[in-house]
Design a protein around this motif. Structure first.
Motif, PDB file in Angstrom:
ATOM      1  N   PHE A  31      57.889  21.928  38.362  1.00 46.15           N
ATOM      2  CA  PHE A  31      57.039  22.303  39.478  1.00 46.15           C
ATOM      3  C   PHE A  31      57.636  23.359  40.399  1.00 46.15           C
ATOM      4  O   PHE A  31      56.937  23.862  41.275  1.00 46.15           O
ATOM      5  N   GLY A  32      58.884  23.717  40.242  1.00 47.53           N
ATOM      6  CA  GLY A  32      59.480  24.661  41.160  1.00 47.53           C
ATOM      7  C   GLY A  32      59.845  25.955  40.504  1.00 47.53           C
ATOM      8  O   GLY A  32      59.747  26.141  39.303  1.00 47.53           O
ATOM      9  N   GLY A  33      60.330  26.901  41.345  1.00 45.87           N
ATOM     10  CA  GLY A  33      60.825  28.165  40.827  1.00 45.87           C
ATOM     11  C   GLY A  33      59.739  29.057  40.275  1.00 45.87           C
ATOM     12  O   GLY A  33      58.554  28.841  40.432  1.00 45.87           O
ATOM     13  N   ARG A  34      60.186  30.109  39.592  1.00 46.12           N
ATOM     14  CA  ARG A  34      59.272  31.113  39.072  1.00 46.12           C
ATOM     15  C   ARG A  34      58.355  30.552  38.000  1.00 46.12           C
ATOM     16  O   ARG A  34      57.229  30.985  37.857  1.00 46.12           O
ATOM     17  N   VAL A  35      58.846  29.610  37.205  1.00 45.34           N
ATOM     18  CA  VAL A  35      58.020  29.049  36.145  1.00 45.34           C
ATOM     19  C   VAL A  35      56.805  28.363  36.739  1.00 45.34           C
ATOM     20  O   VAL A  35      55.685  28.512  36.269  1.00 45.34           O
ATOM     21  N   GLY A  36      57.014  27.585  37.800  1.00 49.70           N
ATOM     22  CA  GLY A  36      55.888  26.914  38.434  1.00 49.70           C
ATOM     23  C   GLY A  36      54.872  27.903  38.976  1.00 49.70           C
ATOM     24  O   GLY A  36      53.672  27.697  38.813  1.00 49.70           O
ATOM     25  N   LEU A  37      55.331  28.956  39.607  1.00 52.20           N
ATOM     26  CA  LEU A  37      54.420  29.955  40.151  1.00 52.20           C
ATOM     27  C   LEU A  37      53.638  30.639  39.033  1.00 52.20           C
ATOM     28  O   LEU A  37      52.428  30.878  39.156  1.00 52.20           O
ATOM     29  N   THR A  38      54.323  30.957  37.945  1.00 49.89           N
ATOM     30  CA  THR A  38      53.644  31.595  36.813  1.00 49.89           C
ATOM     31  C   THR A  38      52.557  30.707  36.245  1.00 49.89           C
ATOM     32  O   THR A  38      51.457  31.168  35.927  1.00 49.89           O
ATOM     33  N   GLU A  39      52.852  29.416  36.126  1.00 51.28           N
ATOM     34  CA  GLU A  39      51.855  28.486  35.612  1.00 51.28           C
ATOM     35  C   GLU A  39      50.659  28.387  36.546  1.00 51.28           C
ATOM     36  O   GLU A  39      49.511  28.313  36.090  1.00 51.28           O
ATOM     37  N   VAL A  40      50.911  28.386  37.842  1.00 47.69           N
ATOM     38  CA  VAL A  40      49.809  28.313  38.805  1.00 47.69           C
ATOM     39  C   VAL A  40      48.925  29.550  38.700  1.00 47.69           C
ATOM     40  O   VAL A  40      47.686  29.462  38.687  1.00 47.69           O
ATOM     41  N   LEU A  41      49.540  30.722  38.620  1.00 50.59           N
ATOM     42  CA  LEU A  41      48.769  31.956  38.498  1.00 50.59           C
ATOM     43  C   LEU A  41      47.964  31.974  37.199  1.00 50.59           C
ATOM     44  O   LEU A  41      46.792  32.370  37.175  1.00 50.59           O
ATOM     45  N   ALA A  42      48.593  31.533  36.104  1.00 47.99           N
ATOM     46  CA  ALA A  42      47.893  31.501  34.820  1.00 47.99           C
ATOM     47  C   ALA A  42      46.719  30.530  34.872  1.00 47.99           C
ATOM     48  O   ALA A  42      45.626  30.831  34.376  1.00 47.99           O
ATOM     49  N   ALA A  43      46.938  29.361  35.462  1.00 48.87           N
ATOM     50  CA  ALA A  43      45.860  28.380  35.566  1.00 48.87           C
ATOM     51  C   ALA A  43      44.723  28.906  36.437  1.00 48.87           C
ATOM     52  O   ALA A  43      43.538  28.705  36.131  1.00 48.87           O
ATOM     53  N   GLY A  44      45.064  29.602  37.518  1.00 51.37           N
ATOM     54  CA  GLY A  44      44.031  30.179  38.374  1.00 51.37           C
ATOM     55  C   GLY A  44      43.204  31.219  37.651  1.00 51.37           C
ATOM     56  O   GLY A  44      41.969  31.262  37.786  1.00 51.37           O
ATOM     57  N   PHE A  45      43.858  32.056  36.865  1.00 55.80           N
ATOM     58  CA  PHE A  45      43.119  33.069  36.119  1.00 55.80           C
ATOM     59  C   PHE A  45      42.233  32.429  35.059  1.00 55.80           C
ATOM     60  O   PHE A  45      41.095  32.859  34.840  1.00 55.80           O
ATOM     61  N   VAL A  46      42.736  31.383  34.387  1.00 61.60           N
ATOM     62  CA  VAL A  46      41.930  30.695  33.377  1.00 61.60           C
ATOM     63  C   VAL A  46      40.717  30.030  34.032  1.00 61.60           C
ATOM     64  O   VAL A  46      39.615  30.038  33.462  1.00 61.60           O
ATOM     65  N   LEU A  47      40.887  29.460  35.215  1.00 60.96           N
ATOM     66  CA  LEU A  47      39.748  28.869  35.921  1.00 60.96           C
ATOM     67  C   LEU A  47      38.703  29.934  36.250  1.00 60.96           C
ATOM     68  O   LEU A  47      37.489  29.686  36.150  1.00 60.96           O
ATOM     69  N   PHE A  48      39.163  31.112  36.649  1.00 58.99           N
ATOM     70  CA  PHE A  48      38.224  32.210  36.900  1.00 58.99           C
ATOM     71  C   PHE A  48      37.473  32.586  35.623  1.00 58.99           C
ATOM     72  O   PHE A  48      36.257  32.815  35.644  1.00 58.99           O
ATOM     73  N   LEU A  49      38.190  32.638  34.497  1.00 61.59           N
ATOM     74  CA  LEU A  49      37.547  32.963  33.228  1.00 61.59           C
ATOM     75  C   LEU A  49      36.507  31.919  32.846  1.00 61.59           C
ATOM     76  O   LEU A  49      35.414  32.251  32.368  1.00 61.59           O
ATOM     77  N   LEU A  50      36.844  30.648  33.048  1.00 63.88           N
ATOM     78  CA  LEU A  50      35.890  29.585  32.719  1.00 63.88           C
ATOM     79  C   LEU A  50      34.655  29.671  33.609  1.00 63.88           C
ATOM     80  O   LEU A  50      33.526  29.476  33.137  1.00 63.88           O
ATOM     81  N   LEU A  51      34.846  29.976  34.875  1.00 67.11           N
ATOM     82  CA  LEU A  51      33.706  30.138  35.776  1.00 67.11           C
ATOM     83  C   LEU A  51      32.851  31.320  35.343  1.00 67.11           C
ATOM     84  O   LEU A  51      31.616  31.237  35.318  1.00 67.11           O
ATOM     85  N   ALA A  52      33.503  32.432  34.987  1.00 66.26           N
ATOM     86  CA  ALA A  52      32.760  33.605  34.530  1.00 66.26           C
ATOM     87  C   ALA A  52      32.047  33.343  33.211  1.00 66.26           C
ATOM     88  O   ALA A  52      30.975  33.902  32.950  1.00 66.26           O
ATOM     89  N   ALA A  53      32.638  32.495  32.360  1.00 65.06           N
ATOM     90  CA  ALA A  53      32.029  32.203  31.066  1.00 65.06           C
ATOM     91  C   ALA A  53      30.795  31.317  31.201  1.00 65.06           C
ATOM     92  O   ALA A  53      29.775  31.545  30.533  1.00 65.06           O
ATOM     93  N   PHE A  54      30.875  30.295  32.050  1.00 61.45           N
ATOM     94  CA  PHE A  54      29.789  29.316  32.152  1.00 61.45           C
ATOM     95  C   PHE A  54      28.791  29.646  33.262  1.00 61.45           C
ATOM     96  O   PHE A  54      27.643  29.201  33.199  1.00 61.45           O
ATOM     97  N   ALA A  55      29.213  30.399  34.267  1.00 60.04           N
ATOM     98  CA  ALA A  55      28.306  30.769  35.355  1.00 60.04           C
ATOM     99  C   ALA A  55      28.588  32.202  35.789  1.00 60.04           C
ATOM    100  O   ALA A  55      29.054  32.439  36.904  1.00 60.04           O
ATOM    101  N   PRO A  56      28.326  33.167  34.912  1.00 59.48           N
ATOM    102  CA  PRO A  56      28.664  34.557  35.256  1.00 59.48           C
ATOM    103  C   PRO A  56      27.912  35.073  36.479  1.00 59.48           C
ATOM    104  O   PRO A  56      28.404  35.964  37.173  1.00 59.48           O
ATOM    105  N   GLY A  57      26.725  34.514  36.739  1.00 65.92           N
ATOM    106  CA  GLY A  57      25.968  34.963  37.900  1.00 65.92           C
ATOM    107  C   GLY A  57      26.654  34.661  39.210  1.00 65.92           C
ATOM    108  O   GLY A  57      26.417  35.356  40.218  1.00 65.92           O
ATOM    109  N   LEU A  58      27.508  33.637  39.242  1.00 68.32           N
ATOM    110  CA  LEU A  58      28.240  33.323  40.473  1.00 68.32           C
ATOM    111  C   LEU A  58      29.373  34.301  40.712  1.00 68.32           C
ATOM    112  O   LEU A  58      29.721  34.602  41.863  1.00 68.32           O
ATOM    113  N   VAL A  59      29.959  34.802  39.645  1.00 63.81           N
ATOM    114  CA  VAL A  59      31.087  35.732  39.764  1.00 63.81           C
ATOM    115  C   VAL A  59      30.606  37.166  39.939  1.00 63.81           C
ATOM    116  O   VAL A  59      31.162  37.931  40.734  1.00 63.81           O
ATOM    117  N   ALA A  60      29.572  37.530  39.189  1.00 61.32           N
ATOM    118  CA  ALA A  60      29.012  38.891  39.238  1.00 61.32           C
ATOM    119  C   ALA A  60      27.494  38.772  39.114  1.00 61.32           C
ATOM    120  O   ALA A  60      26.973  38.664  38.005  1.00 61.32           O
TER     121      ALA A  60
END
Length: 298
Positions: A31-60
């Motif tokens: 949970f700490g250090g650079r690895v934790g931050l990288t995982e958080v950023l990756a998870a955030g981007f994947v969540l954005f992709l899932l939102l864009a995939a299932f509800a693209p009208g909300l994103v764009a």
């Protein structure tokens, strides 16, 4: 000794191999250090992709196919954050709406590759030396061709298109999965807990179902997560070559193909779809390795 005791012994042996790792060290690693931050950023981007995939009208909210010739080739600005293409279509809207198709191709191709690889790997590892030799020779023939070349040959036979590209990528990745699964199965089959179950008189079917297959197929989640990024890259490469989705489809590879003509005058047309392909592959790899670490330390 019951089946539960055999599994408990295996878990205890795995736990003992984790010597030298204190609770604080493991917590910091997870949970700490650079690895934790990288995982958080990756998870955030994947969540954005899932939102864009299932509800693209909300994103764009816009229409990815709506043209406006008067707004053609506008660079990124407050009105068009990713700029516009040769027909005045908003690139951000097209990239967002193309997420669903790109992810669908990547996930479907990975499932095809994993499924076929699992079948071949289990057959090679369980049905004796003759079958093992035959399957291994087949895999070596498939490995003789680079994966992308094998996909191109498949498309040449069955014709271009998104469905064909998905099947081609899945078939091209299957040999790698098959070898990994076969090696895992052979390792599990010769392990101490399988030998203990054999000595206790367990039937071959029970040993296969209760011990060998669960421990062999456990890495598939990690393999699948890592493979999605590769599959998306290959599918985008095929679309870039005109063998997958066709313009004006809002698919990342097709957008890259359409933008290559204007690299000198409108580089954003290719930059942002390519950026999403790269970030998706990186995020999937980061999350896949994070899952692998969690399973290894569990």
């Amino acid at each position: 000794m019951s089946d539960l005791e055999i599994q408990a012994g295996l878990a205890g042996a795995a736990a003992r191999r984790q010597t030298g790792r204190g609770l604080g060290t493991r917590f910091g690693t997870r949970f700490g250090g650079r690895v934790g931050l990288t995982e958080v950023l990756a998870a955030g981007f994947v969540l954005f992709l899932l939102l864009a995939a299932f509800a693209p009208g909300l994103v764009a909210p816009g229409d990815p196919l709506a043209i406006d010739p008067r707004a053609a080739f506008q660079p990124p600005s407050s009105a068009h954050s990713f700029g516009t293409d040769e027909s005045g279509r908003d690139v951000y809207t097209r990239v967002s709406h193309g997420t669903g198709g790109s992810l669908q191709i990547g996930v479907a191709a990975t499932l095809i590759g994993l499924g076929l690889g699992a079948v071949l790997g289990i057959i090679a590892g369980m049905l004796g030396s003759i079958v093992d030799f035959t399957v291994n020779r087949l895999l070596e023939v498939m490995f003789a061709f680079p994966g992308l070349l094998l996909a191109l040959l498949f498309i040449m036979v069955f014709g271009p298109g998104p469905a064909t590209a998905t099947l081609a990528v899945g078939l091209a990745t299957a040999p790698g999965y098959a070898r990994i699964i076969r090696a895992q199965l052979v390792s599990v089959r010769s392990s101490a807990f399988v030998e203990a179950a054999t000595v206790l008189g367990r039937s071959r079917t029970r040993i296969l179902v209760r011990h060998i297959l669960p421990n062999t197929l456990a890495p598939l989640l990690v393999l699948g997560t890592l493979g999605i990024g590769q599959a998306i890259i290959w599918a985008a490469a095929l679309s870039y070559l005109g063998l997958g989705a066709k313009p004006p489809a809002a698919e990342w590879g097709a957008m890259l193909s359409a933008g290559r003509t204007y690299l000198n005058t409108a580089v954003w047309m290719s930059f942002f779809p390519g950026l999403f392909v790269v970030l998706t592959a990186i995020s999937a790899t980061v999350l896949g390795r994070a899952i692998e670490r969690r399973l290894r330390h569990a």
